[in-house]
Scaffold this active site. Structure first.
Site, PDB file in Angstrom:
ATOM      1  N   LEU B 108       0.833  -1.214   0.000  1.00 52.09           N
ATOM      2  CA  LEU B 108       0.000   0.000   0.000  1.00 52.09           C
ATOM      3  C   LEU B 108       0.864   1.259   0.000  1.00 52.09           C
ATOM      4  O   LEU B 108       1.989   1.261   0.489  1.00 52.09           O
ATOM      5  CB  LEU B 108      -0.934  -0.013   1.198  1.00 52.09           C
ATOM      6  CG  LEU B 108      -1.880  -1.217   1.273  1.00 52.09           C
ATOM      7  CD1 LEU B 108      -2.890  -1.039   2.403  1.00 52.09           C
ATOM      8  CD2 LEU B 108      -2.603  -1.462  -0.046  1.00 52.09           C
ATOM      9  N   GLY B 153       0.932  -5.470   1.166  1.00 53.10           N
ATOM     10  CA  GLY B 153      -0.011  -5.479   0.058  1.00 53.10           C
ATOM     11  C   GLY B 153       0.484  -6.254  -1.155  1.00 53.10           C
ATOM     12  O   GLY B 153      -0.317  -6.787  -1.928  1.00 53.10           O
ATOM     13  N   ASN B 177       3.742  -8.215   6.827  1.00 51.36           N
ATOM     14  CA  ASN B 177       4.583  -7.676   7.896  1.00 51.36           C
ATOM     15  C   ASN B 177       4.046  -6.388   8.514  1.00 51.36           C
ATOM     16  O   ASN B 177       4.799  -5.587   9.062  1.00 51.36           O
ATOM     17  CB  ASN B 177       6.001  -7.450   7.352  1.00 51.36           C
ATOM     18  CG  ASN B 177       6.009  -6.450   6.205  1.00 51.36           C
ATOM     19  OD1 ASN B 177       5.046  -6.392   5.441  1.00 51.36           O
ATOM     20  ND2 ASN B 177       7.069  -5.669   6.101  1.00 51.36           N
ATOM     21  N   GLU B 178       2.734  -6.200   8.411  1.00 52.40           N
ATOM     22  CA  GLU B 178       2.127  -4.943   8.875  1.00 52.40           C
ATOM     23  C   GLU B 178       2.545  -4.583  10.305  1.00 52.40           C
ATOM     24  O   GLU B 178       2.820  -3.421  10.601  1.00 52.40           O
ATOM     25  CB  GLU B 178       0.602  -5.025   8.766  1.00 52.40           C
ATOM     26  CG  GLU B 178       0.059  -4.723   7.369  1.00 52.40           C
ATOM     27  CD  GLU B 178       0.201  -5.885   6.390  1.00 52.40           C
ATOM     28  OE1 GLU B 178       0.781  -6.924   6.761  1.00 52.40           O
ATOM     29  OE2 GLU B 178      -0.262  -5.753   5.252  1.00 52.40           O
TER      30      GLU B 178
END
Lengths: 302, 302, 302
Positions: B108, B153, B177-178
């Protein structure tokens, strides 16, 4: 938990279970006595809580001799100890381990289910539910350093944690072995196991009452690491450091997202689950077989 | 996606992420310029679509330099390109790959989430949802030839495909891996990952924000094949041939059956999910930390 | 099952399936004739049921030559035979195996789906549902000794059992290969497979119509053991002994708990599922392709 048809339980299962747990009780007093070393404590007598040298980490030692049976009092103290840690901003992770040599926890306490009133059974079962709900949904990082046998309710505690390290000792098996005692794990024990090892492996493990020795436990995924017995604590500490390095709020929200649906199932059916347990455990046939089992255990110890 | 507590993100995560993505941008213009070889195209400038030599197969090249960030425009072009392919009866399968060396997609685009209006945030989030819904439910066979780093994303796009081939390069890790950036993957990212690698592995991977290098990616099942980098395209082509050999209508109905429940969960909660995102991203604390992060990225590039 | 777009099925799939099943029919009469050895029987002609030497165990031999096609009559006899065993307190476990050399079961009988009335299609589909519901939810221990090819409906029967032992013969593959014939497994076939091998493996296997040869079948988990062909029965017997050693009532309740949600999904949507099947199978295009397929099969046998 639904107790079922215990009168048909083969005697060998009862005796084998008894002998394993009895042997595990040796040498306990010595270890427990050694705990008065002046370290900060805010657990209870049965739940020893100490800050680790690593900042933010607490060690919670289960200390309900001889085999960490989950009595009503012990369950309550476990929940209160975790609650205190959650409210103390200096801690972000907890390593759970046993102070009873050879046994992590022998699981639920049959004495709480036998010869008591329906009101007592209900109170006990609510405490079991509460333990699971609190530990499974804890915002803290929970790591279990499994340094002893880990059947039934003991396994449930381990399954609530974020990471499980098992000591490589062939006597330390882990699993939900309720069926071997003629009883049935409740649906939320089952859900937790399915989440951990998948549907098929859980179906097989629960029906056969499998207690996985270390190598098998690792293979099926019911534990994350198997290490030499003397390294259990240090490996647990390395593991918790990895989890605690993650940005806190994001990790907590992610954990909650992963576990919410499973926890909600019990929350929604909590009263029904208590009623099921009470009506089942109150049956004459179940009470008779529990008495028989407890008398046999007592004779072996006497 | 819920962005959380970004102010507490350790600086090393931010810097490491920045350096990886910057390095990946080298040499891009040259490759993009080489695309004008007269082949039939009906993608956009950022999404290059060419028919493969194999009948029925299209190759979709992600070409949004430097790192295929999923900007609002890029997301829209990806969806339109897929829609065109679905409406063109000459295609039954698509190989997705990157034209940005070293990066499949960096995920993103934080610039879409920072210093804009709530209406813009809502529009952006709807576009992210739309991408997932279209790709995850596409009637075409989608195969990803993952020829670069594939975080967040980028990983989501790969997870929507039917088969994933990863180039065996230690720099090409893949995962959601947010949490490392202090943010939280939304429930439908999570559902897609659980469907792919199971509940326990997803719980661990999402909380720890794991980026799996090739060997681990294969072992956990987040990709289906790991092959030498120069073979990624040819192996992807072999794989898509196997999927396209299946009677078309039966394969499409089976795919829809497998994915319907997961897609329906987002469809049912779509507006709620947008509102959650907008209210979260609009918080002062989140906006401040996003600005800080973007400024650092800019400084490193300057 | 939704039959789909069969007119677009490549001819090679039809012919290959035909040749495999034809070869499997050799030598059947001889074996069936040898069954009159005075052993106690209470199955039918097509379902031979004998008590094993091990107390509590029955062996159920599928004997519908040439390839154990699941005709309406055969399905009905299978269900009645299981019902009789469940009502006979002397049995607690059943080993299912085939008396048709080389084939465990070739699956559903296309002759029941072609050139008949809608009422017949509905009756047939209800019988397929009934088979699955009865076997999947049986209180008995079911073990499958898979001594032959096990595609489609044959695989479904195996998947309803508690333990699967496959003979190590490269011709004996197992899987839900409906898509290869241009048809689609219904949602409850899918649910059973997902429960057994997980979501991702099921998604791949169902779309590609994979028939797993023994080593792959073991690896993906669609069977529990692969053993030399001459040991299939004895290993199945050892396995059933392990399951039967578990306290009966507890095992039954645990099994019911594991399978209830999956069975309930079909029970809730049973009529709808029948209507879907009937409306689909009655289509002109589907009827034409089934006729074509059956005529080709007949020509090859003639």
């Amino acid at each position: 938990m639904a107790l079922a048809a215990a009168l048909r339980v083969p005697a060998r299962f009862l005796l084998r279970a008894g002998s394993r747990l009895q042997g595990a009780a040796l040498g306990l007093t010595e270890r427990a006595a050694g705990g008065g070393d002046g370290a900060r404590r805010f657990g209870s007598q049965r739940v020893l809580v100490e800050p680790d040298a690593v900042p933010g980490v607490a060690v919670m030692r289960l200390n309900n001799p001889p085999v960490n049976r989950l009595s009503l009092e012990f369950l309550t103290e476990l929940v209160i100890s975790l609650e205190k840690l959650e409210n103390d901003k200096s801690f972000r992770g907890v390593i759970m381990t046993s102070d009873c040599p050879g046994v992590f926890s022998a699981g639920l306490d049959l004495k709480e289910m036998c010869g008591r009133s329906p009101a007592h059974y209900a109170e006990y079962w609510k405490a079991v539910q509460e333990l699971w709900l609190r530990f499974y949904q804890s915002s803290l990082v929970l790591v279990t350093a499994i340094n002893g046998a880990c059947p039934a309710g003991g396994c449930l505690i381990a399954l609530t944690s974020d990471h499980r390290v098992l000591a490589d000792n062939p006597k330390y098996s882990i699993g939900l072995n309720e069926t071997l005692l003629g009883i049935v794990a409740p649906f939320w024990f089952k859900d937790t196991l399915v989440n951990t090892i998948g549907h098929r492996a859980a179906e097989r493990a629960l029906q056969l009452g499998l207690l996985f020795p270390p190598a098998q436990a690792l293979q099926v995924g019911i534990v994350d690491q198997v290490v030499p017995e003397e390294q259990v604590q240090s490996v647990a500490l390395s593991a918790i450091a990895q989890w605690m390095a993650i940005p806190e709020h994001a990790r907590q929200l992610t954990k909650a997202m992963m576990r919410k649906a499973t926890a909600s199932r019990l929350i929604t059916h909590r009263d029904e689950d208590v009623q099921n347990f009470v009506s089942f455990i109150s049956r004459d046939s179940i009470q008779k077989s529990l008495q028989l089992y407890l008398e046999r255990l007592k004779q072996r110890k006497g």
